[in-house]
Each structure stands twice: as structure tokens, then as C-alpha cells.
Design a protein around this motif. Structure first.
Motif, PDB file in Angstrom:
ATOM      1  N   VAL A  82       0.840  -1.204   0.000  1.00 47.46           N
ATOM      2  CA  VAL A  82       0.000   0.000   0.000  1.00 47.46           C
ATOM      3  C   VAL A  82       0.870   1.247   0.000  1.00 47.46           C
ATOM      4  CG1 VAL A  82      -1.670   1.319   1.326  1.00 47.46           C
ATOM      5  CG2 VAL A  82      -1.929  -1.136   1.137  1.00 47.46           C
ATOM      6  N   ALA A  83       1.879   1.255   0.898  1.00 46.36           N
ATOM      7  CA  ALA A  83       2.714   2.451   1.035  1.00 46.36           C
ATOM      8  C   ALA A  83       3.502   2.714  -0.246  1.00 46.36           C
ATOM      9  CB  ALA A  83       3.661   2.288   2.225  1.00 46.36           C
ATOM     10  N   THR A  84       4.013   1.648  -0.870  1.00 43.32           N
ATOM     11  CA  THR A  84       4.797   1.851  -2.091  1.00 43.32           C
ATOM     12  C   THR A  84       3.929   2.416  -3.204  1.00 43.32           C
ATOM     13  OG1 THR A  84       6.037  -0.101  -1.452  1.00 43.32           O
ATOM     14  CG2 THR A  84       6.416   0.747  -3.648  1.00 43.32           C
ATOM     15  N   VAL A  85       2.783   1.779  -3.425  1.00 48.81           N
ATOM     16  CA  VAL A  85       1.905   2.237  -4.505  1.00 48.81           C
ATOM     17  C   VAL A  85       1.505   3.689  -4.264  1.00 48.81           C
ATOM     18  CG1 VAL A  85      -0.354   1.934  -5.548  1.00 48.81           C
ATOM     19  CG2 VAL A  85       1.048  -0.057  -5.029  1.00 48.81           C
ATOM     20  N   LEU A  86       1.158   3.980  -3.013  1.00 47.89           N
ATOM     21  CA  LEU A  86       0.724   5.337  -2.687  1.00 47.89           C
ATOM     22  C   LEU A  86       1.876   6.328  -2.873  1.00 47.89           C
ATOM     23  CD1 LEU A  86      -1.975   6.302  -1.794  1.00 47.89           C
ATOM     24  CD2 LEU A  86      -1.147   6.389   0.530  1.00 47.89           C
ATOM     25  N   ALA A  87       3.085   5.928  -2.438  1.00 41.82           N
ATOM     26  CA  ALA A  87       4.229   6.827  -2.562  1.00 41.82           C
ATOM     27  C   ALA A  87       4.521   7.113  -4.027  1.00 41.82           C
ATOM     28  CB  ALA A  87       5.453   6.221  -1.885  1.00 41.82           C
ATOM     29  N   LEU A  88       4.432   6.075  -4.869  1.00 44.92           N
ATOM     30  CA  LEU A  88       4.680   6.277  -6.293  1.00 44.92           C
ATOM     31  C   LEU A  88       3.660   7.240  -6.881  1.00 44.92           C
ATOM     32  CD1 LEU A  88       5.534   2.648  -7.427  1.00 44.92           C
ATOM     33  CD2 LEU A  88       7.052   4.599  -7.277  1.00 44.92           C
ATOM     34  N   ILE A  89       2.383   6.989  -6.548  1.00 44.08           N
ATOM     35  CA  ILE A  89       1.326   7.824  -7.120  1.00 44.08           C
ATOM     36  C   ILE A  89       1.467   9.266  -6.641  1.00 44.08           C
ATOM     37  CG2 ILE A  89      -1.155   8.247  -7.094  1.00 44.08           C
ATOM     38  CD1 ILE A  89      -1.542   5.241  -7.081  1.00 44.08           C
ATOM     39  N   THR A  90       1.670   9.450  -5.326  1.00 44.01           N
ATOM     40  CA  THR A  90       1.739  10.824  -4.825  1.00 44.01           C
ATOM     41  C   THR A  90       2.977  11.531  -5.347  1.00 44.01           C
ATOM     42  OG1 THR A  90       2.793  10.009  -2.832  1.00 44.01           O
ATOM     43  CG2 THR A  90       0.443  10.403  -2.718  1.00 44.01           C
ATOM     44  N   ALA A  91       4.088  10.803  -5.497  1.00 45.93           N
ATOM     45  CA  ALA A  91       5.299  11.459  -5.978  1.00 45.93           C
ATOM     46  C   ALA A  91       5.173  11.791  -7.464  1.00 45.93           C
ATOM     47  CB  ALA A  91       6.505  10.567  -5.743  1.00 45.93           C
ATOM     48  N   TYR A  92       4.470  10.956  -8.204  1.00 45.94           N
ATOM     49  CA  TYR A  92       4.354  11.194  -9.645  1.00 45.94           C
ATOM     50  C   TYR A  92       3.390  12.326  -9.935  1.00 45.94           C
ATOM     51  CZ  TYR A  92       4.018  10.164 -14.603  1.00 45.94           C
ATOM     52  OH  TYR A  92       4.059  10.240 -15.970  1.00 45.94           O
ATOM     53  N   TYR A  93       2.214  12.288  -9.302  1.00 41.99           N
ATOM     54  CA  TYR A  93       1.202  13.295  -9.621  1.00 41.99           C
ATOM     55  C   TYR A  93       1.306  14.527  -8.742  1.00 41.99           C
ATOM     56  CZ  TYR A  93      -0.968   9.772 -12.532  1.00 41.99           C
ATOM     57  OH  TYR A  93      -1.206   8.849 -13.517  1.00 41.99           O
ATOM     58  N   LYS A  94       1.862  14.368  -7.528  1.00 42.88           N
ATOM     59  CA  LYS A  94       1.961  15.485  -6.557  1.00 42.88           C
ATOM     60  C   LYS A  94       0.605  16.151  -6.341  1.00 42.88           C
ATOM     61  CE  LYS A  94       6.785  16.280  -7.661  1.00 42.88           C
ATOM     62  NZ  LYS A  94       6.896  15.664  -9.002  1.00 42.88           N
TER      63      LYS A  94
ATOM     64  N   ARG B 214       4.944   7.677   5.008  1.00 37.64           N
ATOM     65  CA  ARG B 214       5.672   8.869   5.395  1.00 37.64           C
ATOM     66  C   ARG B 214       7.174   8.685   5.225  1.00 37.64           C
ATOM     67  NH1 ARG B 214       4.131  11.622  11.055  1.00 37.64           N
ATOM     68  NH2 ARG B 214       2.419  12.939  10.385  1.00 37.64           N
ATOM     69  N   SER B 215       7.642   7.466   5.577  1.00 36.53           N
ATOM     70  CA  SER B 215       9.083   7.233   5.519  1.00 36.53           C
ATOM     71  C   SER B 215       9.600   7.237   4.095  1.00 36.53           C
ATOM     72  CB  SER B 215       9.447   5.902   6.172  1.00 36.53           C
ATOM     73  OG  SER B 215       8.765   5.733   7.361  1.00 36.53           O
ATOM     74  N   VAL B 216       8.817   6.747   3.115  1.00 35.42           N
ATOM     75  CA  VAL B 216       9.350   6.670   1.751  1.00 35.42           C
ATOM     76  C   VAL B 216       8.871   7.824   0.890  1.00 35.42           C
ATOM     77  CG1 VAL B 216       9.682   4.197   1.706  1.00 35.42           C
ATOM     78  CG2 VAL B 216       7.511   5.140   0.998  1.00 35.42           C
TER      79      VAL B 216
END
Lengths: 354, 571
Positions: free
Chosen positions: B362-374, B435-437
Motif C-alpha cells: 500500500v505504502a509503495t503504490v501510494l508513494a509512487l502515485i503521490t510522488a508522480y502526480y503530486k 511517510r518514511s518513503v
């Protein structure tokens, strides 16, 4: 983005956070696997009884209406009452009875953790790769890995037989005598005896203060506070060590050395103050650990605090009380977060520029 | 070894060109598997059973949603909700199926020409459509019956293999016997005393596991030497750093010992789980009593081997009255503590791993999405994660597990509450990992190559998967190993309070609870040893996390707030 704009953005963000946290609580309490009314009246409650409680709790209304009522009630600090544990006692009243004990416990556990963990970490950081450093670092890591519930039991067992372990010193009678290891600390060491009224304002003028009760109270709270603060103590030590190491190797310390400043002045003026910055989130993060961990510690040490109240409310199915307590916790944690951001904004000018 | 930087041969081609080292390694691996075939088949069977159970549960989701919706909005809405839920579930399965089993593009094969962004969606829709057909065929046509038959035949086959004896099985090195008056042992391996027979079996288990470890390392070296295209990759340096990082190696050793203990719990425990935990009165042992060789059930024998302080104690490394050997002594009810702890290790490991893997995904997918789309995506994720964090974790976990258990929800029955706990810990723990990634993910998303990929017309999903996820995978590994310790402590704490894993399934926290009144008596071991094991294990996970961090990112400072948050908060 300027520092203060960053801070106000965070402040603004806490509004949806509280709302969403309340929504999660509502989903768990009202739409979860247990019917709140059934939990309150038990299996043999009559239909009339049931209808009455449903009416009182507003459970006969449509779900969206209940949701709005719940949120509005909480936000206007209309926290409701307990239904099972102490029926018809308002949550506010329960909080004034139970919260001081938890605050006393939390206060000491934060204090002990800071005053043991930070100096140890700074010592280890100032003397890196020495025997003392290794001992402190390794001790901190192991200390942090100890589960609270287990540490509490071991503490109790060791202190019960303190004569055997500490050369005949009996914990119960050394200094002030406490009735036993388990039980709540007496908080009546300070009280107001006289009030004087100035118009609408009442101002206390007479105080009662008993140093012996205070000492007994501190002694009573020490073992649970050390247990509760154990994880935080380890964290503070670790981060403190790293922070000192980092600052010592930074350029401005190098400059100060080149300038010929005495090492004592360097350590106090340049190293410590800067090394304290990364410790801010660690110390504020303790709030999470304290609120969560207080359940275990209070149950084991028999302290009637908020954690114990929450535990009882959950296992006895006092769901309205659980919802209100959850709201109090959310508000507490969100305010701690805001304080943390505020401290950061003041202490560290780099925040917000990333 | 190839010197050409732009060599396009696949691994398969390279192995075909020089098959000897690979074949040698495979032969060795097969020998190792053959030695433990029975146990491996057993494990496969249990895994299959768990997956089957999960599939059964997921299948019931659409109908339960229909029931819930239909009761408040009418039957028509219920059916609509049923269809929508089923479609969403199949869509999720389709993503996994596409990722795992369909390496080529269906859209290309069918010759449909659409823009890149649409292609991804269309592809998934196609796979979902195929799955709908398969699911319909399984439910409404005889194909379903055929499929079930196939599964049961397979299961029986694996069961037959599972009953094979292996080198670590109890029958090969038995440790239960009785002592004759002349001091010799009957029924144990080679007439050794039960203690030595047990020690030997544990030794064999660890020797076997170590051999596997060495062989896997050998396989990696063979791959590196003969089959890898590049002579050197940054990962080589990371591995070398980890190998010389003694603190990390210590962590690895501790974690390895724990995992082996959990995987081979039936082999390292002196008594079988059946006899010790589940039906002590249904299993008999032989002992030499006043009237020669007699038999007694484990349950009756346990009455005389309880550890409750004072004289009533069977301590470390000792025998009870019936010549049973207890390496860690006995429990308060006379059961073997080591068996309890070994199976408890299994439970902790399963719950911890399941929760951590779910959280990490969950955290990885979310981190990727939030970092890509901001922007808005990032903001929403911040609000959601802050809200979950604002609910004290241990209290939330306690509340949820109490509610589900008192309601006798079906999910609380699986694995005696284990699955429920894993889900709860995953549901409350992902914000900390995210939060960590988040920081590292944002950094990667600012790199030029991401811009290049975007302007090149690569689909967002492909960019995230190929160009961003490798960079945050390392960080994920660090924080996941740190949070695993937190989950293990949390589960133990809940079990201590009586709301974690329920009896008879063993859990370390429950052993602490049972032994807590005897800590200051002669039966101190009951509560102390499980706690020490937790301390040891969590220290091990932390050390491993430190080691991996220093190996992946030697510049990083050792320790920051998020790491602390990932481990703290447990009981």
C-alpha cells in the motif's frame, strides 16, 4: 514558501484531519461489527429498553443524520455520557477523574526519558567509538526493543523482591513508604483551601501542599513511568548521538575550532543547541507512544487512567464512551503535531524551503 | 561473460549458451529439495489451503455488499452494487494477472491503435473481460466442477508426497523414549538420551538450512560470474558492504535463526503440536514406571510437570517424571514451553510478514502515485495518513480486535484471529511507512530521467514501475524490516491483554501472561524466556534494518524520526 505560510498551511490541514479521523471513528463505532445498543443493554434487554436507548443515542435516525449529529456533537464538545462503565456519568466528568493520573504518568515518563536518554546520547556522540559509546548505544537499542508489557512484569517481580536484588534495600519502605507497587499515585498533595472572589473571578489564595504525599506520589509513578518511557528513551539516545556526531563534523564547528574557541564553549554553544533540533519530533512523537502505551502500563500497574478507561470501555462495549475518548485522543495528537510544527518553525529556519 | 554493453540476449539465451554451471547448481538444489520433499509438500499444502480460504472469503464480498446495499436502498441497487463490486474485484485481479502471467500486450496482438495512456486502460479492461468469462464459466457451467476435481486430485497428490519421511522428521531422529532401570534409553535415536537426540535434530535442521543458504549464495555467485551481462553493478557494492557490516550481519543471523525456527517448528519442537497444544489427551507416551513400561496420555502426564513455582517446577534443560525432555522447561499447565515458543514463532512470523507486506505494498503504490502526480493526490494522502496516525495505534488495534472478536465475525476465526490482526496492523501501519518513503519518492520523481520518460510518452504506470520503484524499494526494505519488529511486539502485547491470537494457537504474549505471577519464583522461565526472545528478535530486525540502510545508502545518517516512528508505538 515562507516559514509561517508553511506553518499556517499545516494548521489549516489539521481541520480535515480531525474530521476524517472522526469519520473513521464513526465508521468503527456505529457501523462496525457490534451493534452499540445490543452491547449496552446486553442479551436480555427488552424491546422497550432498546427503543429508549436508541432514541437517546439517536440510532433510530438515518445513517447520514447520525453521522452529522455525531460530528457536530463532538466538535461542539458535547461528548455524551458513559453507558456501561459508569452509567449516566458525563464523559467530561469521567475525564476530570481519570485524566490527571494519566497526565502525571505521562509527565514523568517524558521527563525521565529526556533526562536519561538525551544526556546518554550526547555523551555517546561526544565520545564516539569508545567503550562507553558502545555500551550506551547497545544498551539503548536493547532497551528500546523490550516490549512494555514484559518490562513491566519484570520490573514488578524485581521490585517486589528488591531486598534480594539490591543488597537488602526494600523498595516499599525506602524513602517514603508506599502501600504497594500496584495502585494509583495519590494526587492530593496539592489543593486549594481558600478562595477569594473578585467580582465574577475567584482567585485561590490558600494552598495546601504536602511534600511527603508528593514524594510518595512520585515514587509510586516511577516504575510505570520508566517502563512507559523506555522506547522513547532509546530513541532519544540514538537520535541524540547521531545529531551530536553530525554537528561535530559540520563546518561551523570546524570554524569555531580554527578560531581557537575553547572546546567547552564549542560544545555548549554550537553543538548542543543545534543537536537539539532533530530531537524535537522524537520528543513530540512520544505523545503517540504514551497514549497508546498507557493502556498496557496502566492495566498492569493498576492505575485508573484514561488508557485503562479506554480499555474497559472497549471490552465492555461502552461504544459511545469509546467514540468520545477517541475524539479526545485525536485532538491531543493533532495539537501535539501543531506544537511540533510550531517549534520547528521557530527553531529550524530551513523548514519549508525544501 | 559478455563484454558488449548493448548485448540484448536474455538470461535464457545466456544459460543455453553455457548450461554447465547452471545445471550443476540445479542438481544440487534438487538434492536439497529431495531431502525435505515431505516437509516442503506439507508447506505447499498449507499455503494452498490458506489461499483457498482467502479466495472463498473474497468471493463472498460481492454478495455481502449486495445484502448491505439492498437492505437500505432496495433490491435493484443491491444487484447493481453486486455487479460493480464483482467488477472492481476482478479488475484488481486482472492487474495482478496481467503483471504476472501476460508478458505481451493484448492490445498490440489485436491490432487496436490507441494512444499510450488509453492503451494501459484498454489492456486491463481486456484482461478483466477475459476474467469475467472465466469466472462465469466456473460458476455457471460444468467447467467449475471439473476445476474442483482437478484441485482435489492435485491436493491428494501433494498430500501423498507430504507424508514422506524427511531427514529432519521426528521418525528419523526420535527424541521421545523412556529410561530403563539400568540407565539405557529405549525408543530414542541410537539409544541417545532425549536431550541429545533433540539437540541432534535441531542441529540437523540448522545444518540443512545453512546448506540452503550457502547454496543460494553459490547460485548468486554462479549467476554473477557466468550469466550476468554486467561485470559490476552497484548492488555488488551494497552486498559487500552488508557482508562487512557486523551489526547488520548479527541482525541477519538472529532473523535467520528465528525464521528457521518458525519454518521447522514441527522438527525443532521436542513434542508434536498435536500432542502438546491441541489434543494432549488424545496422544499417549510410554514411560518406565513401577510396573515396567506403562503408557499415559500427555494430558495426564502434564498434570505432574506443571511449572507453578516452588517445588512444582520443571525448569530449563530438564526432564519431567515421564522422561520427557524440556529444553525451556514447561508451561504453567505442564506443556512443553519450547514447543509453544517454536509454534508461536511461526504465528508471529506469519502475522508480522503478512501485515508488513500488505503495508509495504500500500505504502509503495501510494508513494509512487503521490510522488508522480503530486498536488491534490499528495494532499489527500497526507490528510488520510495524518488522520489514521491521529488515532493512537495500539488503542485502535485493541478496539478493532475486541469488536471483531466479540461480534464473532467470521474473519476472526481464521488462524484463531491471526488474519484479522495482520489486516488491522496493516490498516493502521501504512501511513508510517508511506511517510518514511515519501521523501525518497519525491526526490526520484524530480530526476531528469522521469521527465525524459514522460516526454517519451511512457505511460505513468510504466514510469513508476520501471524508473521510480527500484529507487524506493531499498528504503522500503529498511523501514519494512523495522516495522516488522513493531508488529511482532504489538501482536504479543494484544495477546497478553487477551485480545490477540486465541488459544490453542500459541503466541508469545500469552506465554508471558500465563507466567506473569511466577516471575519471582522458581518458575521464572515461563514469562521471562518469551520476553527475552521478543527482545532478541526485535533487536535483530532493527540491526538488519540498520545494516541494509548502511549497505544501500552509506551516506545516510544512522537513524531519523521516521524510523523511530516505525518501530515505536508498540506495546
Amino acid at each position: 514558501m515562507s516559514r509561517w505560510r508553511y506553518f499556517f498551511r499545516r494548521l489549516l490541514l489539521s481541520i480535515p484531519v480531525v474530521l476524517f479521523g472522526l469519520t473513521i471513528t464513526f465508521v468503527i463505532v456505529r457501523m462496525g461489527p457490534i451493534d452499540p445498543v445490543a452491547a449496552i443493554i446486553g442479551p436480555e434487554g427488552g424491546a422497550a429498553n432498546r427503543a429508549r436507548i436508541e432514541q437517546r443515542l439517536g440510532l433510530n435516525e438515518p445513517l447520514w443524520r447520525q453521522y452529522i449529529d455525531f460530528i457536530v456533537g463532538m466538535l461542539t464538545l458535547n461528548l455524551g455520557q458513559s453507558w456501561v462503565i459508569q452509567p449516566s456519568t458525563s464523559v467530561g466528568e469521567l475525564l476530570t477523574t481519570y485524566a490527571p493520573r494519566t497526565l502525571w504518568l505521562g509527565f514523568w515518563s517524558v521527563l525521565i526519558a529526556i533526562f536519561v536518554g538525551v544526556p546518554l546520547g550526547f555523551y555517546a556522540g561526544l565520545n564516539p567509538n569508545t567503550g562507553g559509546d558502545y555500551l550506551a548505544s547497545f544498551g539503548g537499542i536493547v532497551w528500546r526493543a523490550m516490549p512494555n508489557f514484559w518490562l513491566a512484569i519484570i520490573f514488578l517481580a524485581v521490585l517486589r523482591q528488591s531486598e534480594k536484588f539490591f543488597f537488602g534495600i526494600d523498595w516499599n519502605t525506602i524513602g517514603v513508604t508506599v502501600p504497594g507497587l500496584i495502585g494509583q499515585p495519590p494526587l492530593n498533595f496539592i489543593a486549594v483551601t481558600d478562595w477569594v472572589s473578585l467580582g465574577a473571578l475567584s482567585i485561590p489564595i490558600g494552598f495546601y501542599f504536602s511534600p511527603i504525599t508528593l514524594a510518595a506520589s512520585i515514587k509510586q509513578i516511577l516504575p510505570p513511568a520508566v517502563v512507559l518511557g523506555s522506547a522513547a528513551m532509546g530513541n532519544e539516545m540514538r537520535i541524540g548521538r547521531t545529531a551530536v556526531l553530525e554537528t561535530i563534523n559540520s563546518n561551523y564547528v570546524e570554524t569555531a575550532k580554527a578560531k581557537g574557541l575553547r572546546s567547552r564553549a564549542i560544545v555548549w554553544k554550537h553543538v548542543f543547541r543545534n543537536a537539539l533540533v532533530p530531537l524535537v519530533p522524537i520528543i513530540t512523537n512520544e505523545a503517540f507512544i504514551l497514549i497508546g502505551g498507557s493502556v498496557i502500563v496502566e492495566v498492569i500497574f493498576g492505575i485508573n487512567g484514561i488508557g485503562y478507561l479506554f480499555y474497559q470501555a472497549s471490552i465492555q462495549g461502552d461504544l459511545p464512551l469509546v467514540g468520545s475518548l477517541m475524539f479526545v485522543f485525536i485532538i491531543l495528537i493533532v495539537s501535539v503535531n501543531i506544537i511540533q510544527d510550531f517549534l520547528y518553525t521557530i527553531l529550524d529556519p530551513r523548514v519549508g524551503y525544501e | 561473460m559478455s563484454m558488449n554493453e548493448f548485448d540484448d540476449t536474455t538470461l535464457r539465451d545466456r544459460i543455453a549458451a553455457n548450461p554447465r554451471p547452471a545445471l550443476l547448481w540445479l542438481v544440487g538444489a534438487f538434492v536439497l529439495i529431495a531431502l525435505e520433499l515431505g516437509r516442503i509438500a506439507d508447506g505447499v499444502l498449507r499455503l494452498g489451503g490458506a489461499i483457498g480460504l482467502m479466495v472463498d472469503m473474497v468471493v463472498t464480498i460481492p454478495s455481502s455488499v449486495r445484502g448491505a446495499v439492498a437492505s437500505s436502498f432496495g433490491a435493484g441497487a443491491g444487484i447493481a452494487a453486486f455487479v460493480i463490486t464483482a467488477f472492481i474485484l476482478l479488475g484488481i485481479v486482472a492487474i495482478v494477472v496481467k503483471w504476472l502471467f501476460i508478458p505481451w500486450s493484448l492490445v498490440d496482438r489485436l491490432g487496436i491503435d490507441v494512444s499510450t495512456g488509453r492503451e494501459d486502460i484498454l489492456e486491463r479492461l481486456l484482461v478483466t473481460g477475459l476474467l469475467v468469462i472465466v469466472a462465469a464459466a466456473l460458476v455457471w457451467t460444468p467447467v467449475g466442477g471439473l476445476f474442483e476435481m482437478l484441485i482435489s486430485v492435485l491436493t491428494r497428490g501433494v498430500e501423498a508426497v507430504g507424508s514422506l519421511t524427511t531427514i529432519t522428521s521426528r521418525e528419523v531422529i526420535p527424541n521421545q523414549g523412556y529410561q530403563l532401570p539400568d540407565g539405557s534409553w529405549e525408543g530414542t535415536f541410537l539409544g541417545l538420551s532425549p536431550a541429545w537426540a533433540w539437540a541432534l535434530r535441531v542441529l540437523v535442521v540448522y545444518a540443512y538450512a545453512l546448506t540452503w543458504l550457502a547454496w543460494l549464495w553459490k547460485g548468486y555467485e554462479i549467476f554473477r560470474e557466468h550469466y550476468r551481462e554486467a561485470d559490476w553493478t552497484p548492488r555488488d557494492d551494497s552486498i559487500n558492504r552488508l557482508r562487512t557490516h557486523y551489526w547488520g550481519v548479527f541482525g541477519f543471523v538472529v532473523v535467520f535463526m528465528f525464521v528457521v525456527m518458525a519454518l521447522w517448528a514441527p522438527a525443532v519442537s521436542p513434542v508434536t503440536a498435536e500432542a502438546n497444544l491441541y489434543s494432549p489427551y488424545g496422544n499417549e507416551i510410554q514411560y518406565y514406571g513401577d510396573d515396567g513400561v506403562q503408557s499415559i496420555t500427555h494430558g495426564d502426564a502434564n498434570m505432574n510437570s506443571r511449572s507453578q513455582g516452588g517445588d512444582e517446577n520443571v525448569g530449563l534443560m530438564s526432564y519431567d517424571d515421564y522422561d520427557r525432555f524440556h529444553p525451556f522447561g514447561t508451561n504453567t499447565d505442564g506443556k512443553d514451553l519450547f514447543t509453544f515458543l517454536a509454534y508461536g514463532a511461526q504465528v508471529s512470523l506469519v502475522i508480522g510478514l503478512l501485515a508488513t507486506v500488505l503495508m509495504a505494498v500500500v505504502a509503495t503504490v501510494l508513494a509512487l502515485i503521490t510522488a508522480y502526480y503530486k498536488g491534490v493526490a499528495d494532499l489527500l494522502a497526507i490528510i488520510a495518513s495524518d488522520s489514521v496516525i491521529a488515532l493512537p495505534r495500539l488503542l485502535l488495534v485493541l478496539l478493532l480486535s475486541v469488536l471483531f472478536m466479540q461480534a464473532n465475525h467470521p474473519i476472526a476465526e481464521i488462524y484463531d484471529g491471526g488474519l484479522l490482526l495482520a489486516l488491522i496492523f496493516a490498516g493502521t501501519g501504512w501511513p508510517l511507512l508511506w511517510r518514511s518513503v515519501r521523501g525518497p519518492a519525491l526526490q526520484v520523481s524530480e530526476q531528469e530521467w522521469i521527465d525524459a520518460a514522460k516526454s517519451y510518452g511512457q505511460s505513468p504506470a510504466a514510469t513508476m514501475r520501471k524508473h521510480m520503484s527500484p529507487y524506493i524499494a531499498g528504503y522500503m526494505l529498511i523501514y519494512a524490516s523495522l516495522s516488522l519488529g513493531g508488529v511482532i511486539i504489538g501482536v504479543a502485547a494484544l495477546s497478553y491483554l487477551g485480545f490477540g491470537v486465541q488459544a490453542p494457537t500459541p503466541e508469545w504474549g500469552r506465554a508471558v501472561f500465563e507466567g506473569k505471577s511466577y516471575v519471582s519464583t522458581s518458575s521464572w522461565h515461563v514469562a521471562t524466556l518469551p520476553g527475552l526472545l521478543v527482545v532478541f528478535l526485535v533487536t535483530g530486525f532493527n540491526a538488519l534494518g540498520d545494516g541494509i540502510r548502511d549497505a544501500i545508502d552509506p551516506q545516510s545518517d544512522s537513524g531519523d524520526g521516521s524510523a523511530a516512528a516505525a518501530t515505536g508505538g508498540g506495546g
